[in-house]
Write a protein that holds these residues in place. Structure first.
Motif, short mmCIF file in Angstrom:
data_model
loop_
_atom_site.label_atom_id
_atom_site.label_comp_id
_atom_site.label_asym_id
_atom_site.label_seq_id
_atom_site.Cartn_x
_atom_site.Cartn_y
_atom_site.Cartn_z
N PRO A 89 0.76 -1.28 -0.13
CA PRO A 89 0.20 -0.05 -0.01
C PRO A 89 0.83 1.24 -0.12
O PRO A 89 1.98 1.48 0.68
CB PRO A 89 -0.91 -0.30 1.42
CG PRO A 89 -0.87 -1.58 1.75
CD PRO A 89 0.46 -2.08 1.04
N SER A 145 -13.10 0.69 -8.67
CA SER A 145 -12.56 -0.23 -7.79
C SER A 145 -12.88 -1.43 -7.91
O SER A 145 -14.09 -1.66 -8.63
CB SER A 145 -12.82 0.40 -6.26
OG SER A 145 -14.15 -0.27 -5.77
N TYR A 199 -8.49 -6.68 -2.27
CA TYR A 199 -8.44 -6.00 -1.21
C TYR A 199 -9.37 -6.55 -0.18
O TYR A 199 -9.14 -6.20 1.09
CB TYR A 199 -8.46 -4.35 -1.72
CG TYR A 199 -8.16 -3.53 -0.56
CD1 TYR A 199 -6.78 -3.22 0.02
CD2 TYR A 199 -9.10 -2.51 0.10
CE1 TYR A 199 -6.58 -2.45 1.02
CE2 TYR A 199 -8.70 -2.00 1.38
CZ TYR A 199 -7.66 -1.81 1.63
OH TYR A 199 -7.11 -0.89 2.40
N SER A 243 -2.79 -4.77 -7.20
CA SER A 243 -2.94 -5.57 -6.42
C SER A 243 -1.93 -5.68 -5.22
O SER A 243 -0.69 -5.42 -5.80
CB SER A 243 -3.33 -7.18 -6.78
OG SER A 243 -3.70 -7.78 -5.51
N ASP A 270 -9.21 -1.71 -9.74
CA ASP A 270 -8.23 -1.28 -8.60
C ASP A 270 -8.37 -1.90 -7.56
O ASP A 270 -9.47 -2.27 -7.18
CB ASP A 270 -8.48 0.53 -8.39
CG ASP A 270 -7.44 0.89 -7.55
OD1 ASP A 270 -6.20 0.58 -7.68
OD2 ASP A 270 -7.87 1.90 -6.77
N ASP A 271 -7.10 -2.49 -6.85
CA ASP A 271 -7.11 -3.03 -5.34
C ASP A 271 -8.05 -4.39 -5.54
O ASP A 271 -9.01 -4.93 -5.05
CB ASP A 271 -8.00 -2.21 -4.54
CG ASP A 271 -7.10 -1.27 -3.90
OD1 ASP A 271 -5.89 -1.60 -3.88
OD2 ASP A 271 -7.44 -0.21 -3.08
N THR A 329 -2.34 2.68 -7.83
CA THR A 329 -3.20 3.24 -8.41
C THR A 329 -2.89 4.54 -9.24
O THR A 329 -3.32 4.72 -10.30
CB THR A 329 -4.06 3.79 -7.27
OG1 THR A 329 -4.48 2.52 -6.46
CG2 THR A 329 -5.47 4.13 -7.81
#
Ligand code: ADP
Ligand code: MG
Length: 261
Positions: free
Chosen positions: A110, A136, A173, A201, A169-170, A115
């Protein structure tokens, strides 16, 4: 205004040439002063119209893309990336990978800039006239699930296929239920070799079974994504943590190291 002017304006309106309509009289004055040929004058007017249209198209595509506009490459420090990643990023900007329907997978802990980097690339692609859709992963999965419950999943996936580039995105998560995983898998399977998928990721492939639940589906998902793909490994400390330390005047060397993969 002379009768000819009025009729000219009406014609340009009927033909939907708004930029030509605003600039043609002013350009006609300067063309007379500079004694330009009729052809050069007409060319100038039509070039302005083309420019205006391209600009409007980019503005519309940017709105439709749902890309966060503040995350552009202009505000991104490419020098912070490992040399190889910034070199690959530059090659992605020509958009050839979109034509080849290749995917981009950005990994890293992170705050490493995944992103922001993919959004920056997405914006450049839109400016070059390509269609991009950013979401997302979790939000998109929820939307697809809703569509599935209304028996509209094929339609929802088809709508996404209008975009040459899909940025998820992500991925991984949020822990997904089996049902959520299934629509995600369906989406990825449908896009395979039909359109580019860009993914961020913080889970390395070794942990993707947490996303796709069983070994077979995980292998199938990874296989489809990786087959034609570019992998960006951002093994960097968090940008935010680094900035916070800098602003406190502390050294940035004691930032926690990137997740080992
Ligand atoms: P990730 O998606 O890897 O968690 P983000 O892209 O959200 O990280 O980045 C976290 C924050 O740090 C964002 O505000 C982003 O704008 C900023 N940031 C990260 N990397 C850079 C960079 N190389 N240059 C400028 N800003 C960065
Ligand atoms: Mg992120």
């Amino acid at each position: 205004m002379s009768k000819a002017h009025g009729e000219l304006m009406a014609c340009l309106k009927e033909l939907h040439l708004p930029t030509a309509r605003t600039c043609c009289l002013e350009l006609a004055d300067s063309a007379r002063r500079e004694q330009l040929s009729y052809e050069v004058y007409l060319l100038e007017v039509l070039q302005r119209e083309c420019q205006g249209r391209r600009q409007h198209r980019v503005e519309r595509l940017l709105r439709e893309s749902r890309l966060p506009l503040q995350k552009s490459l202009q505000t991104f420090d490419l020098k912070r990336l490992p040399g190889k990643v910034s070199a690959v990023t530059r090659t992605l900007l020509d958009g050839g990978f979109v034509d080849r329907k290749e995917n981009v997978l950005a990994f890293g802990n992170p705050g490493s800039g995944k992103t922001h980097l993919l959004c920056g690339i997405g914006q450049e692609l839109v400016r070059a006239g390509r269609t991009v859709y950013f979401s997302s992963t979790n939000l998109l999965v929820q939307e697809l699930l809703l569509a599935k419950r209304e028996l509209k999943l094929p339609r929802a996936i088809k709508k996404l296929s209008r975009y040459a580039v899909l940025i998820l995105d992500d991925l991984g998560y949020v822990q997904q239920s089996r049902e959520e995983m299934e629509v995600l898998f369906t989406l990825l399977a449908e896009r395979y070799e039909r359109g580019s998928v860009l993914i961020t990721s913080n889970l390395p492939f070794s942990k993707w079974e947490l996303i796709f639940k069983d070994a077979m589906t995980t292998a199938a998902a990874i296989d489809r994504l990786v087959h034609h793909s570019v992998i960006l490994e951002l093994n960097l400390p968090s940008y935010r943590v680094e900035q916070a330390k800098k602003s406190r005047g502390g050294a940035s060397t004691d930032v926690p190291p990137a997740d080992p993969k």
